[in-house]
Enzyme design. Structure first.
Site, PDB file in Angstrom:
ATOM      1  N   LYS A 155       7.214  -8.779 -10.051  1.00 46.23           N
ATOM      2  CA  LYS A 155       7.630  -9.749  -9.019  1.00 46.23           C
ATOM      3  C   LYS A 155       8.582  -9.095  -8.008  1.00 46.23           C
ATOM      4  O   LYS A 155       8.448  -9.301  -6.814  1.00 46.23           O
ATOM      5  CB  LYS A 155       8.368 -10.938  -9.645  1.00 46.23           C
TER       6      LYS A 155
ATOM      7  N   ARG B   6      12.523 -21.268 -12.777  1.00 50.45           N
ATOM      8  CA  ARG B   6      12.217 -20.731 -14.109  1.00 50.45           C
ATOM      9  C   ARG B   6      12.137 -21.828 -15.156  1.00 50.45           C
ATOM     10  O   ARG B   6      11.858 -21.539 -16.316  1.00 50.45           O
ATOM     11  CB  ARG B   6      13.322 -19.773 -14.527  1.00 50.45           C
TER      12      ARG B   6
ATOM     13  N   ARG C 264      12.411   1.042 -17.604  1.00 53.81           N
ATOM     14  CA  ARG C 264      12.765   0.768 -16.212  1.00 53.81           C
ATOM     15  C   ARG C 264      14.157   1.302 -15.859  1.00 53.81           C
ATOM     16  O   ARG C 264      15.092   1.184 -16.646  1.00 53.81           O
ATOM     17  CB  ARG C 264      12.736  -0.751 -15.995  1.00 53.81           C
TER      18      ARG C 264
ATOM     19  N   ARG D 247      19.384  -1.513 -16.559  1.00 52.16           N
ATOM     20  CA  ARG D 247      20.009  -2.843 -16.572  1.00 52.16           C
ATOM     21  C   ARG D 247      20.406  -3.190 -17.993  1.00 52.16           C
ATOM     22  O   ARG D 247      19.650  -2.938 -18.926  1.00 52.16           O
ATOM     23  CB  ARG D 247      18.996  -3.880 -16.052  1.00 52.16           C
TER      24      ARG D 247
ATOM     25  N   ARG E   6      13.994 -12.275 -23.636  1.00 45.96           N
ATOM     26  CA  ARG E   6      13.614 -12.722 -22.285  1.00 45.96           C
ATOM     27  C   ARG E   6      12.142 -13.134 -22.245  1.00 45.96           C
ATOM     28  O   ARG E   6      11.776 -14.105 -21.571  1.00 45.96           O
ATOM     29  CB  ARG E   6      13.884 -11.611 -21.257  1.00 45.96           C
TER      30      ARG E   6
END
Ligand code: AMP
Length: 213
Positions: A13, A88, A127, A160, A171
């Site tokens: 996204k 969300r 990531r 992160r 998550r």
């Protein structure tokens, strides 16, 4: 053009909304980015949000709804925007719908990026994100030209805090339970469009552009 990008963490996204922002000249609004900036600045909102974010849980609806309400009335949103990571929950989607109706506006399309769980786990755990501009890289599949340095702005890359395995699993669970029902919400309203999010980002972007223009 008012768009929502739906899809689990790691579905692309952020990457796709950055590309859309550049192509169409409308802002990307990421509640995750806004919250991370508040955490970095040490504001009251940031302190409150961090407790949820570090655990991979959702920040309370009223907090993010308030952020979005303030953001979408800014002058740069007049021609539209891309919502990345909002709504969300069903409550957030209902509130957004209500707020837009009061403004005489509506969402044009909701794009659901579909990626399987195994691929999401690989993407998220490897990531690396730029601390300055938020550009994303990957330890194996998208290395920066200089290790630890963002190609786009020269900023430092970091992992992160919520991109660790335990929080990633949480998550994804939260996504299935709280956010996936939004597909049905928007399908009923005739706004849902689905894209398979595997493959190169340029290929996905080309499909996305066709869908929205
Ligand atoms: P993201 O960058 O979109 O993956 O968001 C990172 C974290 O910020 C999420 O795991 C949540 O803790 C929080 N967050 C971002 N957007 C929302 C939202 N719309 N509702 C609740 N929490 C959010």
């Amino acid at each position: 053009m008012r768009l929502i990008l739906l899809g689990p963490p790691g579905s692309g996204k952020g990457t796709q909304s950055n590309l859309l922002q550049d192509k169409f000249g409308i802002p990307k609004i990421s509640t995750g980015d806004i919250l991370r900036a508040s955490v970095k600045d040490g504001t009251e909102l940031g302190k409150k949000a961090k407790r949820f974010m570090d655990k991979g849980e959702l920040v309370p609806d009223e907090v993010v709804i308030c952020l979005i309400k303030e953001r979408i009335v800014e002058p740069d949103c007049e021609a539209g925007y891309i919502l990345d990571g909002f709504p969300r929950t069903i409550v957030q989607a209902e509130k957004l719908e209500e707020t837009l109706a009061e403004m005489g506006q509506d969402i044009d399309s909701v794009i659901d990026l579909v990626v399987d769980r195994k691929e999401l786990l690989i993407r998220l755990s490897g990531r690396r994100t730029c601390k300055n501009c938020g550009a994303m890289f990957h330890q194996t599949s998208h290395l920066p030209k200089v290790a630890g340095v963002c190609d786009a702005c020269g900023g430092p890359l970091y992992q992160r805090p919520d991109d660790n395995e335990e929080t990633i699993v949480k998550r994804l669970e939260v996504y299935s339970k709280e956010t996936a029902p939004l597909r049905e919400f928007y399908r009923k309203r005739g706004k849902l469009k689905t894209i398979q999010g595997r493959g190169g980002m340029d290929v996905i972007f080309a499909q996305l552009c066709k869908m929205v223009s």
